[in-house]
Scaffold this active site. Sequence first.
Site, PDB file in Angstrom:
ATOM      1  N   SER A 102       0.835  -1.194   0.000  1.00 49.31           N
ATOM      2  CA  SER A 102       0.000   0.000   0.000  1.00 49.31           C
ATOM      3  C   SER A 102       0.871   1.247   0.000  1.00 49.31           C
ATOM      4  O   SER A 102       2.042   1.177  -0.363  1.00 49.31           O
ATOM      5  CB  SER A 102      -0.964  -0.030   1.184  1.00 49.31           C
ATOM      6  OG  SER A 102      -1.962   0.966   1.037  1.00 49.31           O
ATOM      7  N   ASN A 103       0.327   2.370   0.412  1.00 50.31           N
ATOM      8  CA  ASN A 103       1.079   3.633   0.400  1.00 50.31           C
ATOM      9  C   ASN A 103       0.703   4.472   1.612  1.00 50.31           C
ATOM     10  O   ASN A 103      -0.115   4.054   2.434  1.00 50.31           O
ATOM     11  CB  ASN A 103       0.821   4.365  -0.918  1.00 50.31           C
ATOM     12  CG  ASN A 103      -0.647   4.685  -1.112  1.00 50.31           C
ATOM     13  OD1 ASN A 103      -1.240   5.437  -0.354  1.00 50.31           O
ATOM     14  ND2 ASN A 103      -1.255   4.060  -2.113  1.00 50.31           N
ATOM     15  N   ASP A 104       1.276   5.662   1.719  1.00 48.20           N
ATOM     16  CA  ASP A 104       1.132   6.501   2.923  1.00 48.20           C
ATOM     17  C   ASP A 104      -0.140   7.333   2.986  1.00 48.20           C
ATOM     18  O   ASP A 104      -0.286   8.135   3.903  1.00 48.20           O
ATOM     19  CB  ASP A 104       2.319   7.470   3.010  1.00 48.20           C
ATOM     20  CG  ASP A 104       3.551   6.786   3.565  1.00 48.20           C
ATOM     21  OD1 ASP A 104       3.393   5.904   4.412  1.00 48.20           O
ATOM     22  OD2 ASP A 104       4.667   7.151   3.144  1.00 48.20           O
ATOM     23  N   SER A 105      -1.040   7.179   2.039  1.00 52.20           N
ATOM     24  CA  SER A 105      -2.225   8.039   2.051  1.00 52.20           C
ATOM     25  C   SER A 105      -3.027   7.847   3.334  1.00 52.20           C
ATOM     26  O   SER A 105      -3.298   6.728   3.758  1.00 52.20           O
ATOM     27  CB  SER A 105      -3.115   7.701   0.856  1.00 52.20           C
ATOM     28  OG  SER A 105      -4.339   8.390   0.967  1.00 52.20           O
TER      29      SER A 105
ATOM     30  N   ALA B 239      -5.319   7.445  -3.394  1.00 55.59           N
ATOM     31  CA  ALA B 239      -3.951   7.160  -3.834  1.00 55.59           C
ATOM     32  C   ALA B 239      -3.965   5.714  -4.315  1.00 55.59           C
ATOM     33  O   ALA B 239      -3.946   4.769  -3.513  1.00 55.59           O
ATOM     34  CB  ALA B 239      -2.971   7.355  -2.699  1.00 55.59           C
TER      35      ALA B 239
END
Length: 227
Positions: A33-36, A100
């Site tokens: 996943s990502n930092d959103s 994101a």
Amino acid sequence: DLNLFQAPILKGKRVVVTAGGTRERLDPVRFLSNDSSGKMGYAVAAAAVAAGADVTLITAPTRLDPPVGTKVVPIESTTELRDAVITAYQRADALVMAAAVADFQPLQMADQKIKKTPGETEFTLRLQPTPDILQEVAAIKQPHQVTVGFAAETQDLLANGQKKLEAKHLDLLAANDVSQAGIGFNSDDNQVTFIQPNGVTDQTPKTSKKLIAQALIKRLAETLASK
Ligand code: CTP
Ligand code: CA
């Protein structure tokens, strides 16, 4: 609070907002996943409700409470997000893609937890591109529908933003420079440059995501009214 929305500038309009970072599963207990944080998308959904819209919030997992008055559709993966967006978009007047979205997903998900092998010094994950949701939406876009994208860039903000606006047939793009500290991912503040198809750009000051969301909704309402 500027109270920009005393007037219900989106009354009777159906607005779909996506938020959060999508998760691509590797196995039953792991994902990419990502930092959103989802804060920007949730602020847009709240501003749209305040403007009188009928709001569907399609959201990846976040730590946030959904704004009161939104219809919440939870998703995890980009594929799930795509399916939910395409379904909601059919009856929508506007779509704001604040999510994101992962750019790559595992070629396959393992049914069982991936085990390490003794002596292994390297492990290779095979990924494939995810569907580009805004490009799929562009292919079914009706003349009365408005689409808004976000772009996170670390260089050439305007040139890269303009390319995305065109490639995805957007009416508005909110581009932000994520190389700057204190804005964007996970922050309560943001600073964006709004880019329109006619080449007009304007940069907001560094301010709360709430005020940026209100500015975005004001532009969205103007664009809808002009269609
Ligand atoms: N987006 C999308 N589907 C994807 C990836 C992104 O709909 N598979 C949307 C995002 O929600 C955002 C916009 O496209 O509104 C721009 O996302 P961004 O990541 O900046 O652009 P990409 O097209 O993914 O290009 P890149 O990351 O390579 O710069
Ligand atoms: Ca991307």
